[in-house]
Motif scaffolding. Structure first.
Motif, PDB file in Angstrom:
ATOM      1  N   TYR A 158      10.626   6.493  -8.086  1.00 55.15           N
ATOM      2  CA  TYR A 158       9.553   5.624  -8.585  1.00 55.15           C
ATOM      3  C   TYR A 158      10.061   4.192  -8.749  1.00 55.15           C
ATOM      4  CZ  TYR A 158       5.820   3.749 -11.496  1.00 55.15           C
ATOM      5  OH  TYR A 158       4.792   2.960 -11.976  1.00 55.15           O
ATOM      6  N   ASP A 159      11.235   4.064  -9.323  1.00 52.36           N
ATOM      7  CA  ASP A 159      11.779   2.738  -9.597  1.00 52.36           C
ATOM      8  C   ASP A 159      12.215   2.035  -8.314  1.00 52.36           C
ATOM      9  OD1 ASP A 159      11.757   3.060 -12.606  1.00 52.36           O
ATOM     10  OD2 ASP A 159      13.001   4.765 -12.008  1.00 52.36           O
ATOM     11  N   PHE A 160      12.673   2.805  -7.333  1.00 48.21           N
ATOM     12  CA  PHE A 160      13.007   2.217  -6.030  1.00 48.21           C
ATOM     13  C   PHE A 160      11.749   1.636  -5.394  1.00 48.21           C
ATOM     14  CE2 PHE A 160      13.351   2.740  -1.379  1.00 48.21           C
ATOM     15  CZ  PHE A 160      14.430   1.910  -1.135  1.00 48.21           C
ATOM     16  N   ALA A 161      10.649   2.407  -5.402  1.00 45.57           N
ATOM     17  CA  ALA A 161       9.391   1.916  -4.842  1.00 45.57           C
ATOM     18  C   ALA A 161       8.868   0.732  -5.648  1.00 45.57           C
ATOM     19  CB  ALA A 161       8.355   3.043  -4.821  1.00 45.57           C
ATOM     20  N   ASP A 162       9.050   0.786  -6.970  1.00 47.05           N
ATOM     21  CA  ASP A 162       8.584  -0.291  -7.830  1.00 47.05           C
ATOM     22  C   ASP A 162       9.347  -1.587  -7.564  1.00 47.05           C
ATOM     23  OD1 ASP A 162       7.104  -1.530  -9.780  1.00 47.05           O
ATOM     24  OD2 ASP A 162       8.296  -0.763 -11.457  1.00 47.05           O
ATOM     25  N   GLY A 163      10.651  -1.464  -7.297  1.00 45.49           N
ATOM     26  CA  GLY A 163      11.441  -2.644  -6.979  1.00 45.49           C
ATOM     27  C   GLY A 163      10.948  -3.335  -5.722  1.00 45.49           C
ATOM     28  N   ILE A 164      10.544  -2.553  -4.714  1.00 48.43           N
ATOM     29  CA  ILE A 164       9.988  -3.128  -3.489  1.00 48.43           C
ATOM     30  C   ILE A 164       8.604  -3.705  -3.762  1.00 48.43           C
ATOM     31  CG2 ILE A 164       9.231  -2.619  -1.134  1.00 48.43           C
ATOM     32  CD1 ILE A 164      11.310  -0.379  -1.075  1.00 48.43           C
ATOM     33  N   HIS A 165       7.795  -2.967  -4.502  1.00 48.41           N
ATOM     34  CA  HIS A 165       6.421  -3.373  -4.781  1.00 48.41           C
ATOM     35  C   HIS A 165       6.368  -4.651  -5.619  1.00 48.41           C
ATOM     36  CE1 HIS A 165       2.143  -2.150  -4.885  1.00 48.41           C
ATOM     37  NE2 HIS A 165       2.117  -2.765  -6.058  1.00 48.41           N
ATOM     38  N   ALA A 205       0.828  -1.212   0.000  1.00 45.07           N
ATOM     39  CA  ALA A 205       0.000   0.000   0.000  1.00 45.07           C
ATOM     40  C   ALA A 205       0.861   1.260   0.000  1.00 45.07           C
ATOM     41  CB  ALA A 205      -0.930  -0.006   1.211  1.00 45.07           C
ATOM     42  N   ILE A 206       1.905   1.280   0.809  1.00 43.94           N
ATOM     43  CA  ILE A 206       2.764   2.465   0.900  1.00 43.94           C
ATOM     44  C   ILE A 206       3.531   2.676  -0.408  1.00 43.94           C
ATOM     45  CG2 ILE A 206       4.779   3.445   2.059  1.00 43.94           C
ATOM     46  CD1 ILE A 206       3.803   2.100   4.635  1.00 43.94           C
ATOM     47  N   THR A 207       4.126   1.608  -0.933  1.00 46.44           N
ATOM     48  CA  THR A 207       4.867   1.755  -2.194  1.00 46.44           C
ATOM     49  C   THR A 207       3.920   2.050  -3.350  1.00 46.44           C
ATOM     50  OG1 THR A 207       4.819  -0.669  -2.479  1.00 46.44           O
ATOM     51  CG2 THR A 207       6.799   0.313  -1.482  1.00 46.44           C
ATOM     52  N   GLY A 208       2.712   1.477  -3.308  1.00 46.14           N
ATOM     53  CA  GLY A 208       1.730   1.772  -4.352  1.00 46.14           C
ATOM     54  C   GLY A 208       1.351   3.241  -4.362  1.00 46.14           C
ATOM     55  N   LEU A 209       1.117   3.823  -3.194  1.00 46.23           N
ATOM     56  CA  LEU A 209       0.826   5.254  -3.097  1.00 46.23           C
ATOM     57  C   LEU A 209       1.991   6.084  -3.638  1.00 46.23           C
ATOM     58  CD1 LEU A 209      -0.856   5.643   0.425  1.00 46.23           C
ATOM     59  CD2 LEU A 209      -1.858   6.290  -1.777  1.00 46.23           C
ATOM     60  N   THR A 210       3.197   5.693  -3.247  1.00 43.18           N
ATOM     61  CA  THR A 210       4.383   6.428  -3.702  1.00 43.18           C
ATOM     62  C   THR A 210       4.475   6.434  -5.224  1.00 43.18           C
ATOM     63  OG1 THR A 210       5.575   5.790  -1.676  1.00 43.18           O
ATOM     64  CG2 THR A 210       6.902   6.532  -3.549  1.00 43.18           C
ATOM     65  N   MET A 211       4.301   5.279  -5.829  1.00 43.35           N
ATOM     66  CA  MET A 211       4.408   5.163  -7.285  1.00 43.35           C
ATOM     67  C   MET A 211       3.310   5.950  -7.993  1.00 43.35           C
ATOM     68  SD  MET A 211       5.228   1.118  -7.173  1.00 43.35           S
ATOM     69  CE  MET A 211       4.849   0.794  -8.887  1.00 43.35           C
ATOM     70  N   MET A 212       2.090   5.874  -7.470  1.00 44.89           N
ATOM     71  CA  MET A 212       0.981   6.571  -8.127  1.00 44.89           C
ATOM     72  C   MET A 212       1.198   8.073  -8.149  1.00 44.89           C
ATOM     73  SD  MET A 212      -2.655   4.775  -7.249  1.00 44.89           S
ATOM     74  CE  MET A 212      -2.524   5.119  -5.493  1.00 44.89           C
ATOM     75  N   THR A 258      10.556 -13.862 -27.045  1.00 41.99           N
ATOM     76  CA  THR A 258       9.175 -13.477 -26.797  1.00 41.99           C
ATOM     77  C   THR A 258       9.113 -11.973 -26.550  1.00 41.99           C
ATOM     78  OG1 THR A 258       9.329 -13.807 -24.409  1.00 41.99           O
ATOM     79  CG2 THR A 258       8.692 -15.730 -25.752  1.00 41.99           C
ATOM     80  N   HIS A 259       7.888 -11.463 -26.442  1.00 42.38           N
ATOM     81  CA  HIS A 259       7.736 -10.032 -26.183  1.00 42.38           C
ATOM     82  C   HIS A 259       8.336  -9.631 -24.834  1.00 42.38           C
ATOM     83  CE1 HIS A 259       5.060 -10.184 -29.616  1.00 42.38           C
ATOM     84  NE2 HIS A 259       4.889  -8.879 -29.555  1.00 42.38           N
ATOM     85  N   ALA A 260       8.446 -10.594 -23.921  1.00 46.24           N
ATOM     86  CA  ALA A 260       9.021 -10.291 -22.608  1.00 46.24           C
ATOM     87  C   ALA A 260      10.452  -9.802 -22.728  1.00 46.24           C
ATOM     88  CB  ALA A 260       8.958 -11.523 -21.711  1.00 46.24           C
ATOM     89  N   SER A 261      11.133 -10.121 -23.840  1.00 45.12           N
ATOM     90  CA  SER A 261      12.507  -9.659 -24.027  1.00 45.12           C
ATOM     91  C   SER A 261      12.573  -8.144 -24.153  1.00 45.12           C
ATOM     92  CB  SER A 261      13.118 -10.305 -25.278  1.00 45.12           C
ATOM     93  OG  SER A 261      12.435  -9.885 -26.457  1.00 45.12           O
ATOM     94  N   MET A 262      11.420  -7.503 -24.414  1.00 50.29           N
ATOM     95  CA  MET A 262      11.394  -6.043 -24.516  1.00 50.29           C
ATOM     96  C   MET A 262      11.263  -5.399 -23.148  1.00 50.29           C
ATOM     97  SD  MET A 262       8.874  -5.662 -27.826  1.00 50.29           S
ATOM     98  CE  MET A 262       9.100  -3.874 -27.924  1.00 50.29           C
ATOM     99  N   ASN A 263      10.996  -6.221 -22.106  1.00 47.44           N
ATOM    100  CA  ASN A 263      10.887  -5.700 -20.748  1.00 47.44           C
ATOM    101  C   ASN A 263      12.264  -5.551 -20.128  1.00 47.44           C
ATOM    102  OD1 ASN A 263       8.077  -5.593 -20.637  1.00 47.44           O
ATOM    103  ND2 ASN A 263       7.904  -7.726 -20.012  1.00 47.44           N
ATOM    104  N   HIS A 264      12.334  -4.674 -19.157  1.00 44.36           N
ATOM    105  CA  HIS A 264      13.568  -4.485 -18.410  1.00 44.36           C
ATOM    106  C   HIS A 264      13.202  -4.294 -16.948  1.00 44.36           C
ATOM    107  CE1 HIS A 264      16.058  -4.089 -22.036  1.00 44.36           C
ATOM    108  NE2 HIS A 264      14.997  -3.494 -22.547  1.00 44.36           N
ATOM    109  N   ALA A 265      13.551  -5.293 -16.120  1.00 39.93           N
ATOM    110  CA  ALA A 265      13.158  -5.302 -14.719  1.00 39.93           C
ATOM    111  C   ALA A 265      13.596  -4.024 -14.019  1.00 39.93           C
ATOM    112  CB  ALA A 265      13.767  -6.524 -14.029  1.00 39.93           C
ATOM    113  N   PRO A 266      12.868  -3.630 -12.924  1.00 48.14           N
ATOM    114  CA  PRO A 266      11.750  -4.341 -12.358  1.00 48.14           C
ATOM    115  C   PRO A 266      10.409  -4.069 -13.042  1.00 48.14           C
ATOM    116  CG  PRO A 266      12.179  -2.416 -11.029  1.00 48.14           C
ATOM    117  CD  PRO A 266      13.231  -2.440 -12.101  1.00 48.14           C
TER     118      PRO A 266
END
Length: 476
Positions: A143-150, A47-54, A258-266
């Motif tokens: 944003y990316d720090f919070a996303d990594g936790i989320h 919830a906390i990281t979700g709020l931060t990202m939004m 696959t299309h997932a190769s276009m993703n870059h974590a997180p």
């Protein structure tokens, strides 16, 4: 309000009290307690990281999309290739990966470039002057720090599994919570209104129940959409049978990627329904002619094609990767490109012929794919101000439910007692076994990791906690 026979009211209260003291009710309470004990820290973090990202995403933006640039009167936009050349000069030795069209006339174009060592950077360019506005390492902001936790608690696969278990047990907690709330006397109107005349633990319980009932539907939706990105239930079960079938692309060569190769974590940037679908490959005469024959297939001609195909709002163009790579035009609500998920679209173009190899729109997804195309941006609060306000309420409600659950447990503890969990007790003959077994069988089939956690908890409860006096006392 109509009057009632005092004897009838007394009978109803007696029946309600009996229901609350029933073994099955106590068993549901115990499982609600155990599930909450495990998921409270995870739900609070989410919830906390979700709020931060939004709020970062909506007001500061991701990938530099909301940076402001001065605009001179009658300014003319440079070609994308000119802007790209300036972006590459800002990071010597790099190669182009992606172009993000400017959000509006006062925002810059943003380019993603990759150095020889694999490090990726973002470069914001003034589309009128070609001036480099800013550069920064990709995925390095708050944003990316919070996303990594989320996404996985910054623990990789281990964190992903923990969150998947927590999400599954949260669904168990919702089901048992609704069962505990269900009005036994038929007074549904009063069940939807908190009793503010009480105090102490009774007031906490009333608020916990009231908010929990109202937020349960949204929380369930958030949990399902979140779990659909997880490693077991998401990728191995849901995506496996609902991914976009590459067979719909008649007579075109397919890549091993696959299309997932276009993703870059997180963070993912490819529609959920396409992640496991093979990518088309360049190097044949397949596809539909789009860019004029003989014309060079460049980022400029691809951008012009995107305009012809009706792409609106912001979109992005991914450069070909490797000899058989393709140009990809993508507009995706979950990547904050637009607020309308029904406008999501992905187009692949042969890098040699300019032919359109694949053109996938929202209407082409499976039912589950469509649900995720809408559910994911809703989950992320990207569908407008109303979505941000609603999700803020849900996140704050989840935090309150977690805090109030701990407060009620603490207030329930006898004063000056030893350190004990004080879980709700169930009669020793355990008549709830069959019900618990059936519930766990259903959960295990639907959510394997959560089911496994429930089986382990039940085994510990029956085989260990109930047989060792010290532990039985601690968990009673």
């Amino acid at each position: 309000m109509s009057t009632s026979n005092p004897n009838d009211v007394g009978a109803v209260r007696a029946a309600t009290s009996a229901a609350i003291k029933s073994p099955f009710y106590l068993a549901a309470w115990r499982w609600h307690f155990y599930a909450g004990l495990f998921v409270i820290p995870f739900l609070t973090i989410l919830a906390i990281t979700g709020l931060t990202m939004m709020y970062i995403g909506n007001f500061d933006g991701r990938d530099g999309g909301y940076l402001k640039i001065p605009v001179q009167q009658n300014a003319i936009v440079l070609s994308v290739s000119e802007q790209a050349d300036n972006a590459l000069s800002a990071i010597p030795g790099s190669k182009m990966v992606e172009w993000l069209k400017a959000r509006g006339p006062e925002n810059p174009s943003v380019f993603r470039v990759k150095a020889d060592n694999g490090a990726q950077s973002m470069v914001a360019v003034n589309p009128y002057t070609g001036e480099v506005v800013d550069t920064w390492p990709r995925r390095s902001g708050w944003y990316d720090f919070a996303d990594g936790i989320h996404s996985d608690l910054m623990m990789g696969t281990t964190g992903d599994r923990f969150l998947e278990i927590a999400a599954g047990l949260s669904i168990v907690m919702i089901i048992t919570g609704l069962y505990l709330w269900w009005p036994r006397d038929g007074s549904f109107l009063h069940a939807f209104v908190p009793n503010l005349k009480t105090s102490g633990r009774a007031l906490w319980l009333s608020l916990h129940t009231f908010i929990g009932v109202y937020v349960s539907v949204f929380l369930l939706l958030f949990l399902i959409t979140g779990m659909s990105w997880t490693g077991v239930w998401g990728s191995k079960i849901m995506q496996a049978w609902s991914t976009f079938p590459a067979e719909k692309w008649d007579n075109i060569p397919l890549s091993d990627d696959t299309h997932a190769s276009m993703n870059h974590a997180p963070r993912t940037g490819v529609p959920w329904a396409l992640e496991q679908t093979p990518m088309p490959a360049s190097g044949s005469d397949a596809g539909t002619a789009s860019i004029a024959s003989g014309a060079p297939v460049t980022v400029d001609s691809v951008a012009a094609l995107a305009h012809e195909l009706g792409f609106t709002a912001r979109y992005r163009v991914s450069y070909p990767s490797g000899e058989n790579g393709v140009w990809t035009i993508n507009q995706d609500t979950m990547s904050a490109d637009a607020e309308d998920p029904f406008s999501d679209r992905t187009v692949h173009i042969d890098r040699y012929t300019g032919n359109v190899l694949a053109n996938v729109a929202f209407a082409d997804y499976s039912l589950a794919g469509k649900a995720m195309a809408v559910g994911t941006p809703f989950h992320m609060g990207l569908m407008g101000l109303w979505n941000l306000v609603l999700n803020t309420f849900v996140c704050l409600s989840v935090i309150f439910l977690s805090v109030s659950g701990v407060v009620m447990w603490w207030m329930r503890r006898p004063t000056k007692s030893a350190i004990r969990l004080f879980a709700p007790r169930v009669p020793e003959n355990r008549p709830h076994w069959r019900g618990a077994m059936l519930a766990m069988l259903i959960v295990s089939l639907a959510f394997p990791l959560a089911g496994l956690a429930l089986i382990v908890a039940l085994a510990l409860d029956i085989l260990v906690l109930s047989r060792i006096p010290a532990l039985r006392s601690a968990f009673a």
